[in-house]
Enzyme design. Structure first.
Site, PDB file in Angstrom:
ATOM      1  N   TYR A  38      -7.910  19.667  23.607  1.00  0.00           N
ATOM      2  CA  TYR A  38      -9.254  19.907  24.131  1.00  0.00           C
ATOM      3  C   TYR A  38      -9.310  20.202  25.630  1.00  0.00           C
ATOM      4  O   TYR A  38      -9.709  21.281  26.036  1.00  0.00           O
ATOM      5  CB  TYR A  38     -10.167  18.717  23.783  1.00  0.00           C
ATOM      6  CG  TYR A  38     -10.256  18.526  22.285  1.00  0.00           C
ATOM      7  CD1 TYR A  38     -10.908  19.472  21.488  1.00  0.00           C
ATOM      8  CD2 TYR A  38      -9.639  17.450  21.645  1.00  0.00           C
ATOM      9  CE1 TYR A  38     -10.958  19.335  20.110  1.00  0.00           C
ATOM     10  CE2 TYR A  38      -9.695  17.309  20.263  1.00  0.00           C
ATOM     11  CZ  TYR A  38     -10.348  18.252  19.511  1.00  0.00           C
ATOM     12  OH  TYR A  38     -10.401  18.129  18.150  1.00  0.00           O
ATOM     13  N   PRO A  66     -17.761  22.334  16.753  1.00  0.00           N
ATOM     14  CA  PRO A  66     -18.288  22.671  15.431  1.00  0.00           C
ATOM     15  C   PRO A  66     -19.818  22.690  15.404  1.00  0.00           C
ATOM     16  O   PRO A  66     -20.477  22.064  16.232  1.00  0.00           O
ATOM     17  CB  PRO A  66     -17.776  21.537  14.535  1.00  0.00           C
ATOM     18  CG  PRO A  66     -16.791  20.778  15.349  1.00  0.00           C
ATOM     19  CD  PRO A  66     -17.156  21.001  16.776  1.00  0.00           C
ATOM     20  N   HIS A  83     -16.113  18.618  20.886  1.00  0.00           N
ATOM     21  CA  HIS A  83     -15.165  17.931  20.028  1.00  0.00           C
ATOM     22  C   HIS A  83     -14.274  16.898  20.725  1.00  0.00           C
ATOM     23  O   HIS A  83     -13.707  16.013  20.073  1.00  0.00           O
ATOM     24  CB  HIS A  83     -14.279  18.996  19.363  1.00  0.00           C
ATOM     25  CG  HIS A  83     -13.825  18.659  17.988  1.00  0.00           C
ATOM     26  ND1 HIS A  83     -13.436  17.397  17.619  1.00  0.00           N
ATOM     27  CD2 HIS A  83     -13.684  19.418  16.883  1.00  0.00           C
ATOM     28  CE1 HIS A  83     -13.071  17.403  16.348  1.00  0.00           C
ATOM     29  NE2 HIS A  83     -13.224  18.617  15.878  1.00  0.00           N
ATOM     30  N   SER A 136     -12.402  15.138 -13.612  1.00  0.00           N
ATOM     31  CA  SER A 136     -12.297  15.018 -15.064  1.00  0.00           C
ATOM     32  C   SER A 136     -10.914  15.463 -15.544  1.00  0.00           C
ATOM     33  O   SER A 136     -10.485  15.110 -16.628  1.00  0.00           O
ATOM     34  CB  SER A 136     -13.395  15.833 -15.749  1.00  0.00           C
ATOM     35  OG  SER A 136     -13.102  17.202 -15.619  1.00  0.00           O
ATOM     36  N   LYS A 193      -8.306  14.677 -13.792  1.00  0.00           N
ATOM     37  CA  LYS A 193      -7.451  13.704 -13.098  1.00  0.00           C
ATOM     38  C   LYS A 193      -6.737  14.327 -11.898  1.00  0.00           C
ATOM     39  O   LYS A 193      -5.562  14.079 -11.635  1.00  0.00           O
ATOM     40  CB  LYS A 193      -6.425  13.087 -14.066  1.00  0.00           C
ATOM     41  CG  LYS A 193      -7.036  12.478 -15.323  1.00  0.00           C
ATOM     42  CD  LYS A 193      -6.443  11.134 -15.617  1.00  0.00           C
ATOM     43  CE  LYS A 193      -7.172  10.307 -16.655  1.00  0.00           C
ATOM     44  NZ  LYS A 193      -8.364  10.890 -17.279  1.00  0.00           N
ATOM     45  N   PRO A 233     -10.013  16.169  -5.929  1.00  0.00           N
ATOM     46  CA  PRO A 233     -10.879  17.318  -5.654  1.00  0.00           C
ATOM     47  C   PRO A 233     -10.484  18.062  -4.382  1.00  0.00           C
ATOM     48  O   PRO A 233     -10.466  19.293  -4.353  1.00  0.00           O
ATOM     49  CB  PRO A 233     -12.263  16.687  -5.500  1.00  0.00           C
ATOM     50  CG  PRO A 233     -12.196  15.405  -6.274  1.00  0.00           C
ATOM     51  CD  PRO A 233     -10.784  14.926  -6.131  1.00  0.00           C
ATOM     52  N   ASP A 234     -10.134  17.311  -3.341  1.00  0.00           N
ATOM     53  CA  ASP A 234      -9.766  17.988  -2.095  1.00  0.00           C
ATOM     54  C   ASP A 234      -8.523  18.840  -2.303  1.00  0.00           C
ATOM     55  O   ASP A 234      -8.462  19.991  -1.866  1.00  0.00           O
ATOM     56  CB  ASP A 234      -9.514  16.970  -0.980  1.00  0.00           C
ATOM     57  CG  ASP A 234      -9.207  17.658   0.328  1.00  0.00           C
ATOM     58  OD1 ASP A 234     -10.121  18.291   0.883  1.00  0.00           O
ATOM     59  OD2 ASP A 234      -8.039  17.619   0.776  1.00  0.00           O
ATOM     60  N   TYR A 269      -3.708  24.814   7.930  1.00  0.00           N
ATOM     61  CA  TYR A 269      -4.017  23.519   8.551  1.00  0.00           C
ATOM     62  C   TYR A 269      -5.174  22.871   7.825  1.00  0.00           C
ATOM     63  O   TYR A 269      -6.199  23.513   7.600  1.00  0.00           O
ATOM     64  CB  TYR A 269      -4.406  23.787  10.009  1.00  0.00           C
ATOM     65  CG  TYR A 269      -4.775  22.582  10.852  1.00  0.00           C
ATOM     66  CD1 TYR A 269      -3.956  22.187  11.908  1.00  0.00           C
ATOM     67  CD2 TYR A 269      -5.951  21.856  10.644  1.00  0.00           C
ATOM     68  CE1 TYR A 269      -4.291  21.104  12.713  1.00  0.00           C
ATOM     69  CE2 TYR A 269      -6.291  20.772  11.431  1.00  0.00           C
ATOM     70  CZ  TYR A 269      -5.457  20.403  12.464  1.00  0.00           C
ATOM     71  OH  TYR A 269      -5.788  19.331  13.261  1.00  0.00           O
ATOM     72  N   SER A 281      -7.323  19.142   8.357  1.00  0.00           N
ATOM     73  CA  SER A 281      -7.404  17.916   9.162  1.00  0.00           C
ATOM     74  C   SER A 281      -7.189  16.692   8.293  1.00  0.00           C
ATOM     75  O   SER A 281      -7.781  16.568   7.225  1.00  0.00           O
ATOM     76  CB  SER A 281      -8.785  17.774   9.791  1.00  0.00           C
ATOM     77  OG  SER A 281      -9.129  18.918  10.501  1.00  0.00           O
ATOM     78  N   THR A 322      -6.302  12.792  14.586  1.00  0.00           N
ATOM     79  CA  THR A 322      -5.958  13.544  13.375  1.00  0.00           C
ATOM     80  C   THR A 322      -4.484  13.944  13.347  1.00  0.00           C
ATOM     81  O   THR A 322      -3.825  13.972  14.378  1.00  0.00           O
ATOM     82  CB  THR A 322      -6.745  14.877  13.288  1.00  0.00           C
ATOM     83  OG1 THR A 322      -6.374  15.689  14.408  1.00  0.00           O
ATOM     84  CG2 THR A 322      -8.231  14.644  13.257  1.00  0.00           C
ATOM     85  N   SER A 357     -11.001  22.270   7.007  1.00  0.00           N
ATOM     86  CA  SER A 357     -11.360  20.862   7.126  1.00  0.00           C
ATOM     87  C   SER A 357     -12.382  20.502   6.068  1.00  0.00           C
ATOM     88  O   SER A 357     -13.313  21.276   5.817  1.00  0.00           O
ATOM     89  CB  SER A 357     -11.948  20.636   8.519  1.00  0.00           C
ATOM     90  OG  SER A 357     -12.084  19.279   8.787  1.00  0.00           O
ATOM     91  N   GLN A 358     -12.165  19.346   5.457  1.00  0.00           N
ATOM     92  CA  GLN A 358     -13.189  18.846   4.547  1.00  0.00           C
ATOM     93  C   GLN A 358     -14.095  17.901   5.332  1.00  0.00           C
ATOM     94  O   GLN A 358     -13.602  16.965   5.963  1.00  0.00           O
ATOM     95  CB  GLN A 358     -12.556  18.053   3.390  1.00  0.00           C
ATOM     96  CG  GLN A 358     -13.614  17.638   2.391  1.00  0.00           C
ATOM     97  CD  GLN A 358     -13.266  16.476   1.474  1.00  0.00           C
ATOM     98  OE1 GLN A 358     -14.055  15.572   1.270  1.00  0.00           O
ATOM     99  NE2 GLN A 358     -12.091  16.538   0.879  1.00  0.00           N
TER     100      GLN A 358
END
Ligand code: COA
Ligand code: HC5
Length: 637
Positions: free
Chosen positions: A118, A131, A354, A435, A437, A440-441, A463, A465, A476, A565-566
């Site tokens: 940064y 962001p 950030h 569902s 198994k 999700p990410d 990438y 995070s 991170t 990034s999620q």
């Protein structure tokens, strides 16, 4: 996490108000003399960020390179790594140095990270670092509605601030482990300050006289608004409404010089312009009032009229950069850690600087605010006259005017260059992968790999995070989503000679590999920050740079054409950020139970990239992956 943030606060249930928290201020080490015992107890309870074993990182680095570099490049890197790792070599020396640093600091990485990622990064914070966050569209459509909503929003932030001030913020947990809460104490009353070569961050929250005001900007004009009554109670929404009304009435002129646009500039240029700006005493006082304020509220003017279909993309533009100097880019102070943005047409959201914190504390705060704005107001306003909000004045010399004109031009070039596409994938959300198994990410990341491969016929350094907040002052690390397993999957998926059972098997392996990398990253065993640490130590110790860091493969590994990034939230939000390389994409997603919000960005000057095309390709990849799962008998999974 991003499973931890808002969701964990509610779901984990273990979260309990705790007397955590005298924060450690950014970029200053925790000093035993200035923090309370309770904070130290909590901090001590958190593990320190480990330094991973050298050999482990070298081996994992090779695997991470395999899908993204050529065979001869890989061979060369292996030779360099062997040299680096040999007994008595530079690798061992640096590793020992890092371990020593780890034993002497609260977190061997965090300060370095803030500097490198940064404060010494000189591209504008706008698009390149800060962001944007888009809230669901609210149902007001005029100035009065804008003011009423903004008033409630301020009250909601103050409500959250009370939890910070009273030290009653629930501690968050991830997998049963408490997380570092320090970032929550860095986001209010703080601001980035431009410098000639590097910036800094000031945090006024713990000064002897903590700020009691916010700054409001309307038609490019800044105001100081005291948000506490003389008895210390926060102003009610009704009181805030009166004050915002007064601000709007006294800033009707629409031809004001947009001083705030200076904060969109390249940091070296802004650093220089800043010194010139604050030579004037009035300007210095005005800037200081903005920097010290709890946060900034931007009451925006109109944005270009667009169709229903693209209105969320325009909202993302508004939150990310304001749309250019002719729209709202000058209605900002981008150095401010937290800016809430409220438009006249129900559009609202935020932009955040950030350096002091990651997304989750910001999102948790915003989720709280959204909930707050939905509740009826219970508090009665005291019947006392309120002081007039104070306008901040700027004396614009010809030199400052020139800097502003340059900043306008550069901002407009950047605004014209950024392409951003917000989509809502409505076919399914976390429910479908769960569902089957699958994480999700990981499922979404594998779909992104497939989408990219279909567009470019190769895999790229990717990438994602990963939170390091299980560790004291953790920030991170990187999840490298392009793996050998994902490469095998994307290459096989559209091959008509492969059976569905094989495709599903490769998919399951790719998803599992991603989840396993994630576990490794959040437990401090990923490779990127370790390699960075070794490199920075070599620089600090004036050693000749080990060749592994000047190797073309290393540059390739860090050229993230997919930067992702999620960011989950309780409210139906979408967050967005720009690409980190000229020919790359920024992809931010918020997976809800039955849909997924995506924001995909790219640069128009790059002819190879196209945000809408990637967004479409991701949608197709998700659908195709589900289809093949549905078509393949479960027993064979
Ligand atoms: N089968 C069924 N369900 C599964 C599953 C499986 N194999 N694997 C995971 N799930 C469930 C989880 O239990 C969780 O359930 P919930 O929705 O009820 O909470 C859900 O699926 C989500 O898990 P997953 O998709 O695996 O992701 P995650 O929430 O663990 O998040 C990261 C993964 C990488 C995003 C997260 O660890 C992280 O580090 N985020 C930080 C990001 C960050 O700090 N960014 C900073 C940017 S400023
Ligand atoms: C509102 C939250 C937006 C998320 C921002 C984010 O993910 O920032 C990443 C921080 C990090 O250290 O990984 C950087 N990135 C945008 C380049 C992915």
């Amino acid at each position: 996490m991003w499973g931890i943030c808002s969701r964990a606060m509610v779901k984990v249930g273990m979260a309990k108000p705790c007397g955590l928290v005298k924060p450690c201020h950014l970029v200053k080490p925790v000093s035993a003399t200035r923090v309370s015992g309770r904070y130290l107890t909590h901090q001590r309870g958190l593990p320190a960020l480990p330094v991973p074993p050298l050999q482990q990182t070298c081996e994992r680095y090779i695997s991470a390179l395999e899908p993204i570099v050529e065979v001869d490049e890989l061979k060369h890197t292996k030779e360099l790594l062997a040299e680096f790792q040999k007994a008595g070599g530079v690798g061992e020396r640096l590793q020992r140095g890092l371990e020593k640093r780890a034993s002497k600091t609260d977190n061997w990485l965090s300060e370095w990270w803030v500097q490198v990622a940064y404060l010494t990064y000189r591209l504008p914070v706008v698009v390149h670092s800060s962001p944007g966050l888009v809230l669901p569209r609210m149902n007001f459509r005029d100035k009065q509605g804008q003011i009423r909503f903004a008033a409630k929003l301020i009250a909601g932030v103050l409500d959250f601030k009370t939890m910070i001030d009273n030290e009653t913020l629930p501690v968050e947990y991830l997998g049963g482990k408490p997380l570092c809460m320090n970032q929550y104490y860095e986001v209010l009353s703080s601001c980035r300050i431009p410098g000639l070569k590097k910036d800094s961050v000031v945090n006024h929250a713990k000064s002897s006289r903590p700020p009691k005001h916010i700054t409001v900007v309307h038609n490019f004009q800044f105001f100081v608004l005291d948000v506490y009554n003389s008895d210390g109670t926060p102003l009610t929404s009704d009181q805030l409404c009166v004050q915002l009304d007064r601000i709007c009435s006294s800033s009707q002129q629409t031809n004001m010089v947009p001083v705030g646009i200076l904060t969109t500039q390249h940091r070296d240029l802004w650093g220089k312009a800043y010194l010139n700006l604050i030579k004037d005493k009035t300007n210095k006082q005005s800037v200081s009032a903005i920097q010290r304020s709890i946060f900034t509220l931007c009451l925006d003017g109109a944005m270009p009229q667009v169709s229903e279909e693209t209105c969320r993309s325009t909202a993302a533009v508004q939150m990310l950069h304001g749309g250019g100097s002719q729209w709202n880019s000058g209605n900002r102070w981008f150095d401010k850690t937290l800016q809430f943005i409220v438009g006249e047409d129900g559009t609202c959201g935020a932009n955040y600087e950030h350096a002091p914190a990651e997304g989750p504390p910001i999102v948790a705060l915003i989720d709280h605010v959204v909930e707050y704005t939905r509740k009826p107001e219970m508090t009665r306003s005291p019947m006392v006259p309120l002081p007039m909000p104070q306008k901040l004045h700027f004396n614009i010399t010809p030199e400052i005017k020139k800097d502003i004109e340059e900043a306008k031009q550069d901002m407009n070039i950047l605004a014209g260059d950024l392409d951003i596409r917000v989509t809502v994938f409505g076919h399914f959300g976390k429910d479908v992968p769960k569902s089957h198994k699958m994480s999700p990410d990981a499922f979404i990341q594998v779909a992104l790999q497939l989408a990219y491969y279909r567009m470019y016929q190769h895999c790229c350094a990717t990438y994602e995070s990963a939170s390091l907040r299980m560790f004291r002052l953790g920030r991170t690390d990187t999840i490298r989503s392009a793996s050998n397993a994902s490469a095998a999957f994307v290459k096989a998926f559209d091959d008509p000679n492969r059976q569905n059972t094989e495709k599903v098997d490769l998919m399951a392996k790719a998803v599992a590999a991603h989840r396993s990398y994630t576990n490794m990253a959040i437990s401090g065993q990923a490779i990127d920050r370790h390699l960075l640490g070794l490199k920075l130590l070599a620089l600090e110790e004036n050693l000749s740079m080990p060749e592994i860091f000047t190797d073309p493969a290393f540059a390739k590994a860090l050229h993230y054409r997919l930067s992702t990034s999620q960011v989950p939230s309780k409210a139906d939000c979408v967050m967005c950020f720009g690409p980190v390389v000229p020919n790359g994409y920024g992809v931010c997603y918020n997976p809800m139970e039955d849909h997924i919000n995506f924001a995909v960005s790219s640069f128009n000057t790059c002819k190879e990239t196209d945000a809408s095309q990637l967004a479409q390709a991701v949608e197709n990849a998700l659908l195709d992956m589900r289809t093949v799962l549905d078509q393949t008998p479960r027993a064979k999974l």
